[in-house]
Design an enzyme around this catalytic site. Sequence first.
Site, mmCIF file in Angstrom:
data_model
loop_
_atom_site.group_PDB
_atom_site.id
_atom_site.type_symbol
_atom_site.label_atom_id
_atom_site.label_comp_id
_atom_site.label_asym_id
_atom_site.label_seq_id
_atom_site.Cartn_x
_atom_site.Cartn_y
_atom_site.Cartn_z
ATOM 1 N N ARG A 53 0.854 -1.185 0.000
ATOM 2 C CA ARG A 53 0.000 0.000 0.000
ATOM 3 C C ARG A 53 0.892 1.238 0.000
ATOM 4 O O ARG A 53 2.021 1.214 0.494
ATOM 5 C CB ARG A 53 -0.923 0.024 1.229
ATOM 6 C CG ARG A 53 -2.117 -0.919 1.157
ATOM 7 C CD ARG A 53 -3.090 -0.523 0.052
ATOM 8 N NE ARG A 53 -4.309 -1.326 0.054
ATOM 9 C CZ ARG A 53 -4.466 -2.443 -0.615
ATOM 10 N NH1 ARG A 53 -3.447 -2.930 -1.315
ATOM 11 N NH2 ARG A 53 -5.627 -3.089 -0.596
ATOM 12 N N ASP A 61 2.986 0.054 -7.694
ATOM 13 C CA ASP A 61 1.616 -0.300 -8.074
ATOM 14 C C ASP A 61 0.601 0.412 -7.203
ATOM 15 O O ASP A 61 -0.581 0.460 -7.542
ATOM 16 C CB ASP A 61 1.420 -1.816 -7.952
ATOM 17 C CG ASP A 61 0.064 -2.276 -8.473
ATOM 18 O OD1 ASP A 61 -0.206 -2.040 -9.669
ATOM 19 O OD2 ASP A 61 -0.727 -2.841 -7.692
ATOM 20 N N GLU A 111 -4.872 7.674 -4.619
ATOM 21 C CA GLU A 111 -5.239 6.989 -5.859
ATOM 22 C C GLU A 111 -6.626 7.441 -6.301
ATOM 23 O O GLU A 111 -7.518 7.590 -5.477
ATOM 24 C CB GLU A 111 -5.224 5.463 -5.647
ATOM 25 C CG GLU A 111 -3.844 4.914 -5.322
ATOM 26 C CD GLU A 111 -3.814 3.405 -5.145
ATOM 27 O OE1 GLU A 111 -4.866 2.754 -5.356
ATOM 28 O OE2 GLU A 111 -2.746 2.871 -4.811
ATOM 29 N N HIS A 168 -2.429 0.193 -9.703
ATOM 30 C CA HIS A 168 -3.006 -0.707 -8.699
ATOM 31 C C HIS A 168 -3.670 -1.909 -9.374
ATOM 32 O O HIS A 168 -4.808 -2.280 -9.068
ATOM 33 C CB HIS A 168 -4.011 0.038 -7.823
ATOM 34 C CG HIS A 168 -4.163 -0.588 -6.456
ATOM 35 N ND1 HIS A 168 -4.432 0.124 -5.316
ATOM 36 C CD2 HIS A 168 -4.075 -1.887 -6.053
ATOM 37 C CE1 HIS A 168 -4.514 -0.689 -4.275
ATOM 38 N NE2 HIS A 168 -4.303 -1.927 -4.703
ATOM 39 N N ALA A 202 -3.160 -7.168 -8.616
ATOM 40 C CA ALA A 202 -4.045 -8.293 -8.302
ATOM 41 C C ALA A 202 -5.128 -8.507 -9.347
ATOM 42 O O ALA A 202 -5.964 -9.402 -9.191
ATOM 43 C CB ALA A 202 -4.701 -8.077 -6.933
#
Length: 297
Positions: free
Chosen positions: A210, A234, A239, A258, A261
């Site tokens: 994070r 990432d 954000e 981001h 995943a």
Amino acid sequence: MKFVQLQNYDRVAEEIPDAAIFIGWALRPEQFVAATKLKWIHSPAAAVHQLMYPELIQSSVVLTNASGVHGPVVAEHATAVMLALAKRLPQAMQYQAKKTWSQELLWNQRPRPREVAGATVAVVGMGGIGREFTARAKALGMKVLAVRESPAKGTDGADAVFSSSQIDEVLPQADYVLLCTPVTPATIGIINQARLNKMKPDAYLMNVGRGPLIDESALVDALKGQRIAGAALDVFAEEPLPAESPFWSLDNVLITPHTAAVTERLWERHYQLIAENLKRFLAGQPLLNPVDKHRGY
């Protein structure tokens, strides 16, 4: 059972008072207080720091997360960006956009393209992501130094394990540093100016955890001053990353939005976990992936 699916958070305040179960990334304190029937919250993320407020921590509501769901795919992403940095792929793509044959240019720049076999990577956080990444790094012939809160839990395949308090000993040894630890009061700003100064000048920093794990202004200064080779990021403190962020204009930063995943198969694993936990909840059995609300993970 009655299921209510919301496309956004606009009607959460209207629906939450009747909910026994909430599945979602965040719930504001005032919404939680209004949820008088709530017994279980499931976060589709591994990180739950946004839910760590006193009202929830001190309640009897069970909190579970998606730990393990993201591990394999985020580890793949971390491996991909590490190889991209090592092979100088972002710079090669910049030259491609200019139609420039950059073989000699890439060789003469520092750091040069390198091999990951034989290199050392520090993995900060040995949860699902850290363990999965370690297996991939070892398969590539790398030396892995694990940094975790409780070294007594073991190496999980790493060559050596260190406590979080020993991170200053680990950073000078690493060619790559991967951040995949949860956000807790102890890990916020774990990478600051002093620790960036301890890294090798040709080392790379990668963050798939994070944004708050890094002091971003200190990282920008280190990247501008080329005190480290570069970074693959990432996640960010804010954000979407604002257009005015200096990260956008740094040619030694690889930015992904981001998406570490994000794959087409991710929700299959989410569905399996949620369905199994729903069966357990209805049967009064212990749930998978319970979060220790006092520790924050």
